[in-house]
Design a protein around this motif. Structure first.
Motif, PDB file in Angstrom:
ATOM      1  N   LYS A 171       0.837  -1.195   0.000  1.00 28.04           N
ATOM      2  CA  LYS A 171       0.000   0.000   0.000  1.00 28.04           C
ATOM      3  C   LYS A 171       0.875   1.249   0.000  1.00 28.04           C
ATOM      4  N   ARG A 268     -11.525 -12.539   0.428  1.00 31.31           N
ATOM      5  CA  ARG A 268     -11.429 -11.146   0.841  1.00 31.31           C
ATOM      6  C   ARG A 268     -12.795 -10.590   1.235  1.00 31.31           C
ATOM      7  N   ARG A 269     -13.825 -11.024   0.565  1.00 26.49           N
ATOM      8  CA  ARG A 269     -15.164 -10.569   0.951  1.00 26.49           C
ATOM      9  C   ARG A 269     -15.544 -11.088   2.327  1.00 26.49           C
ATOM     10  N   LEU A 273     -12.152  -7.401   3.285  1.00 25.42           N
ATOM     11  CA  LEU A 273     -11.029  -6.769   2.600  1.00 25.42           C
ATOM     12  C   LEU A 273     -11.462  -6.297   1.217  1.00 25.42           C
ATOM     13  N   ASP A 274     -10.736  -5.332   0.698  1.00 24.15           N
ATOM     14  CA  ASP A 274     -11.026  -4.794  -0.629  1.00 24.15           C
ATOM     15  C   ASP A 274     -10.661  -5.827  -1.691  1.00 24.15           C
ATOM     16  N   ARG A 276     -11.537  -5.371  -5.102  1.00 18.81           N
ATOM     17  CA  ARG A 276     -11.810  -4.811  -6.423  1.00 18.81           C
ATOM     18  C   ARG A 276     -10.676  -5.069  -7.413  1.00 18.81           C
ATOM     19  N   ASP A 277      -9.441  -5.078  -6.964  1.00 22.55           N
ATOM     20  CA  ASP A 277      -8.338  -5.398  -7.880  1.00 22.55           C
ATOM     21  C   ASP A 277      -8.479  -6.820  -8.429  1.00 22.55           C
ATOM     22  N   GLU A 279     -11.405  -8.480  -8.603  1.00 24.72           N
ATOM     23  CA  GLU A 279     -12.582  -8.494  -9.457  1.00 24.72           C
ATOM     24  C   GLU A 279     -12.251  -7.948 -10.844  1.00 24.72           C
ATOM     25  N   GLY A 338     -13.511   1.437 -11.185  1.00 25.68           N
ATOM     26  CA  GLY A 338     -12.841   1.469  -9.895  1.00 25.68           C
ATOM     27  C   GLY A 338     -13.146   2.731  -9.110  1.00 25.68           C
ATOM     28  N   LYS A 341     -17.131   2.807  -8.555  1.00 24.13           N
ATOM     29  CA  LYS A 341     -17.565   1.573  -7.888  1.00 24.13           C
ATOM     30  C   LYS A 341     -18.822   0.978  -8.530  1.00 24.13           C
TER      31      LYS A 341
END
Length: 368
Positions: A171, A268-269, A273-274, A276-277, A279, A338, A341
């Motif tokens: 991060k 992660r869900r 946790l995020d 989206r990367d 997905e 992204g 959303k």
């Protein structure tokens, strides 16, 4: 209209596949040379040698081939059809009663065959080879009393302590620099007699400039006849494990198979946790075949007009223009998904829809 394969389908398919493979080989060769030049600067770090660099780049070839295939497909298809148009072979086929749609089907069938093979490689050989490359490079560059492998998440060893993390990510910090976060971490401390002394489970292991910190910790101490448990919100972890080595050993979302991406998304869900990367990469795999076919079909109308009088440079320019335009369009919608959303499926469906709409409009215009 009959879609039964005929001799002209084989002829057109052979011409297109030949130019696609040639273009693919050139692009892949240039990319491999560029990759090796980038790896050369790491030679000498740890035990990373010239042979390691060659092996690393060789392992990454399947992934690079998968990534470059859409570009090679549209450039190669345009060049192949351009050659047929320049020699009036497309005109002769039209004179035999073959419609533009029928000729387009011949191209689509040939490209579907190559795309199917590429999808299989991208889901099997590519992720496996990339994993081997990452392990090879990490173990060679960061040689120490640490060994790394990926059987279930990330494994690393430091002396008598073994680390296992199910996932992790780097991060960017607000003040600059990066922080490494490992999720669902277990530390196994083995005694001199080979017995487990301590098992530490942490929801997150975070590394910053100040060192390692474990969060939401549960620590079990194993005595000869008893087990004691401690729970802590946070605790420092004194470790010399190199965060750069651990980050290098983490599987990047773009290097995972669709099955592994789906598993990572679900994990992660479940843990808040995020995802989206993951997905983003997951749905890009599903739309990959559609993107290739849409690119090639959108470029076909040019073969019935402007390519007849154009040379190799014109075909190459149009192919690059189509590939670059599609990539920018896909990148735009992906970034918008992204930022705003919304569903990545919509973001990845819009570019091929736009390209197919352009192709349909060009077909009607050239038919009128």
């Amino acid at each position: 209209m009959r879609f039964t394969p005929r001799i002209h389908d084989v002829y057109i398919g052979r011409a297109v596949i030949g130019t696609v493979l040639l273009t693919w080989a050139v692009l892949l060769g240039l990319d491999v040379v560029n990759a090796f030049s980038s790896e050369a600067k790491d030679i000498g770090q740890g035990s990373y040698s010239f042979g390691h660099a060659i092996a690393y780049v060789a392992y990454t070839v399947p992934r690079r081939a998968y990534t470059l295939f859409p570009t090679a497909a549209v450039i190669g298809a345009l060049m192949g059809l351009g050659q047929l148009a320049a020699t009036s072979e497309l005109t002769a086929l039209r004179a035999l009663g073959l419609s533009r749609r029928r000729l387009s089907f011949s191209v689509a069938a040939a490209m579907a065959l190559l795309t199917g093979l590429m999808v299989i490689s991208g889901e099997t050989l590519g992720p496996w080879a990339q994993g081997q490359a990452d392990v090879l490079k990490s173990s060679a560059r960061y040689e120490s009393n640490m060994s790394m492998a990926r059987y279930s998440g990330l494994w690393a060893r430091e002396g008598n302590t073994f680390l296992n993390a199910q996932s992790g990510e780097e991060k960017l910090l607000d003040g600059g620099g990066t922080a490494l976060e490992l999720h669902d971490v277990r530390l196994y401390q083995i005694g001199e007699d080979g017995r487990l002394q301590t098992l530490t489970h942490a929801a997150v292991a975070e590394h910053r400039d100040s060192g390692w910190t474990l969060r939401q910790v549960q620590e079990d101490h194993f005595a000869e006849r008893s087990v004691t448990r401690e729970k802590k919100a946070d605790m420092p972890w004194q470790s010399a494990l190199d965060p750069a080595a651990l980050a290098a050993g983490l599987a990047k979302p773009r290097n995972l198979s669709a099955h592994d991406l789906h598993t990572s998304i679900e994990y992660r869900r479940r843990n808040g946790l995020d995802a989206r990367d993951y997905e983003d990469q997951y749905w890009s795999r599903w739309f990959y075949p559609l993107n290739v076919l849409a690119l090639c079909l959108a470029a076909i109308p040019f073969a019935f007009g402007s390519l007849r009088s154009g040379g190799m440079g014109k075909r190459l320019f149009l192919g690059i223009l189509f590939a670059l335009g599609f990539w920018l369009l896909q990148l735009f919608f992906g970034r918008m998904a992204g930022a705003l959303k919304f569903d990545y499926r919509i973001a990845y469906a819009l570019p091929p829809i736009v390209m197919m709409a352009v192709s349909g409009w060009l077909f009607r215009r050239r038919s009128s």
